[in-house]
Design a protein around this motif. Structure first.
Motif, short mmCIF file in Angstrom:
data_model
loop_
_atom_site.label_atom_id
_atom_site.label_comp_id
_atom_site.label_asym_id
_atom_site.label_seq_id
_atom_site.Cartn_x
_atom_site.Cartn_y
_atom_site.Cartn_z
N GLY A 27 0.73 -1.18 0.09
CA GLY A 27 0.02 0.16 -0.11
C GLY A 27 1.03 1.26 -0.07
O GLY A 27 0.42 2.33 -0.63
N VAL A 28 2.00 1.17 0.57
CA VAL A 28 2.93 2.35 0.60
C VAL A 28 3.33 2.67 -0.73
O VAL A 28 3.31 3.77 -1.31
CB VAL A 28 4.37 1.94 1.37
CG1 VAL A 28 5.11 3.27 1.40
CG2 VAL A 28 3.73 1.85 2.99
N ALA A 29 3.72 1.48 -1.40
CA ALA A 29 4.14 1.96 -3.08
C ALA A 29 2.91 2.34 -3.79
O ALA A 29 3.17 3.19 -4.53
CB ALA A 29 4.59 0.53 -3.48
N ALA A 30 1.80 1.84 -3.33
CA ALA A 30 0.52 2.20 -4.32
C ALA A 30 0.15 3.63 -3.97
O ALA A 30 -0.16 4.43 -4.76
CB ALA A 30 -0.69 1.58 -4.11
N LEU A 31 0.32 4.00 -2.50
CA LEU A 31 0.10 5.60 -2.37
C LEU A 31 0.96 6.48 -2.90
O LEU A 31 0.48 7.53 -3.40
CB LEU A 31 0.17 5.48 -0.64
CG LEU A 31 -0.14 7.09 0.04
CD1 LEU A 31 -1.37 7.50 -0.37
CD2 LEU A 31 0.29 7.03 1.36
N ILE A 32 2.47 6.28 -2.58
CA ILE A 32 3.51 7.29 -3.36
C ILE A 32 3.12 7.41 -4.83
O ILE A 32 3.37 8.37 -5.33
CB ILE A 32 4.59 6.83 -3.07
CG1 ILE A 32 4.99 6.89 -1.42
CG2 ILE A 32 6.04 7.63 -3.73
CD1 ILE A 32 6.43 6.29 -0.78
N SER A 33 3.10 6.14 -5.34
CA SER A 33 3.19 6.25 -6.84
C SER A 33 1.90 6.69 -7.53
O SER A 33 1.74 7.53 -8.63
CB SER A 33 3.27 5.04 -7.36
OG SER A 33 2.27 3.79 -6.94
N SER A 34 0.72 6.62 -6.86
CA SER A 34 -0.56 7.19 -7.32
C SER A 34 -0.38 8.90 -7.65
O SER A 34 -0.97 9.28 -8.19
CB SER A 34 -1.57 6.71 -6.40
OG SER A 34 -1.81 7.24 -5.18
N LEU A 35 0.20 9.36 -6.39
CA LEU A 35 0.52 10.86 -6.46
C LEU A 35 1.36 11.25 -7.60
O LEU A 35 1.13 12.19 -8.04
CB LEU A 35 1.20 11.37 -5.03
CG LEU A 35 0.05 10.82 -3.66
CD1 LEU A 35 0.86 11.26 -2.56
CD2 LEU A 35 -1.29 11.69 -3.88
N ILE A 36 2.35 10.44 -7.59
CA ILE A 36 3.15 10.81 -8.93
C ILE A 36 2.41 10.86 -10.13
O ILE A 36 2.46 11.46 -10.91
CB ILE A 36 4.53 9.78 -9.02
CG1 ILE A 36 5.29 9.91 -7.83
CG2 ILE A 36 5.18 10.21 -10.20
CD1 ILE A 36 6.41 8.98 -7.66
N GLY A 37 1.59 9.71 -10.25
CA GLY A 37 0.64 9.71 -11.50
C GLY A 37 -0.22 10.84 -11.64
O GLY A 37 -0.58 11.23 -12.62
#
Length: 251
Positions: A78-88
């Motif tokens: 979930g940490v990976a999903a959270l950070i990367s979604s903001l980048i996207g």
């Protein structure tokens, strides 16, 4: 927006929420509906992402039985999903609209292949792993990070990407993998939604109609999806993925 347009968005939201709970790609229903109603592409994408969050939540809740024992795994991923979604999400706001037109269909195609070969690939990976990791290891984390960037940018068929990745790196049943996919999709959509609410132009009536519909659809989709045998679910995922590729390539 006319009353008929509001009803169309509500109906599209129900269908999209159900599809997202079972596999993902609901945005291929709601996003074109918004375009047909005259919304600019970026505004439509933003409103679509925000409106589908409640459906992601009900879909995840509907799979709560399959989520048992996955907390540590999902916290890490979930940490990976959270950070990367903001980048996207930031890429959506600042990159040219056609930037991912070539990459996105390729990603979905790779995910479909992974879903098809997942049982055999899982056995092959398991035979070569000296110490299997219940969280999938660093490669799965990086894969989720990449899928999260795509999900924050557009999101259509991100569920297919997540299932392809999770199924390849986790030694677990497809229904439990689908449950994990629902949680990761919720994280991606919710994080991107918060970003968009803060900095982007939104249409709250459109969001409300999609949100109401997707809430119902997510609940219904979870009830149906949990009853599907793994081979049927796998075939459905691939069909949706192929439809997503055709839709994105040929419009």
């Amino acid at each position: 927006m006319t009353p008929l347009g509001a009803v169309a968005l509500f109906a599209a939201g129900i269908w999209a929420g159900g599809i997202n709970a079972v596999v993902g790609s609901g945005s291929l229903i709601t996003f074109p509906t918004m375009l047909a109603l005259g919304f600019p592409p970026v505004v439509a994408n933003v409103c679509n992402t925000i409106g589908l969050v409640p459906g992601s939540l009900t879909g995840a809740i509907g799979y709560r039985a399959e989520l048992k024992g996955q907390r540590d795994r999902l916290l890490r991923l979930g940490v990976a999903a959270l950070i990367s979604s903001l980048i996207g999400g930031m890429l959506l706001l600042y990159l040219p609209p056609g930037a991912f037109n070539v990459v996105v269909p390729v990603l979905i195609g790779v995910a479909c292949v992974l879903v098809v070969v997942q049982p055999r690939l899982n056995r092959w990976l398991r035979a070569r792993r000296e110490h299997p990791r219940p969280d999938g290891g660093p490669w799965l984390w990086l894969g989720v990070f990449g899928a999260g960037i795509y999900g924050g940018y557009f999101g259509a068929a991100q569920g297919v990407l997540f299932i392809g990745l999770l199924g390849s790196f986790l030694d677990d049943g497809l229904q439990r993998i689908n449950a994990a996919k629902n949680v990761l999709s919720l994280v991606v959509n919710a994080a991107a939604a918060v970003l968009f609410i803060m900095v982007a132009e939104v249409d709250w009536l459109a969001i409300l109609m999609v949100a109401l519909g997707s809430t119902i659809g997510g609940f219904l989709g979870a009830k149906v999806g949990r009853k599907l045998p793994a081979p049927v679910l796998r075939g459905f995922i691939v069909c949706v993925g192929i439809a997503a590729i055709i839709k994105l390539v040929y419009g």
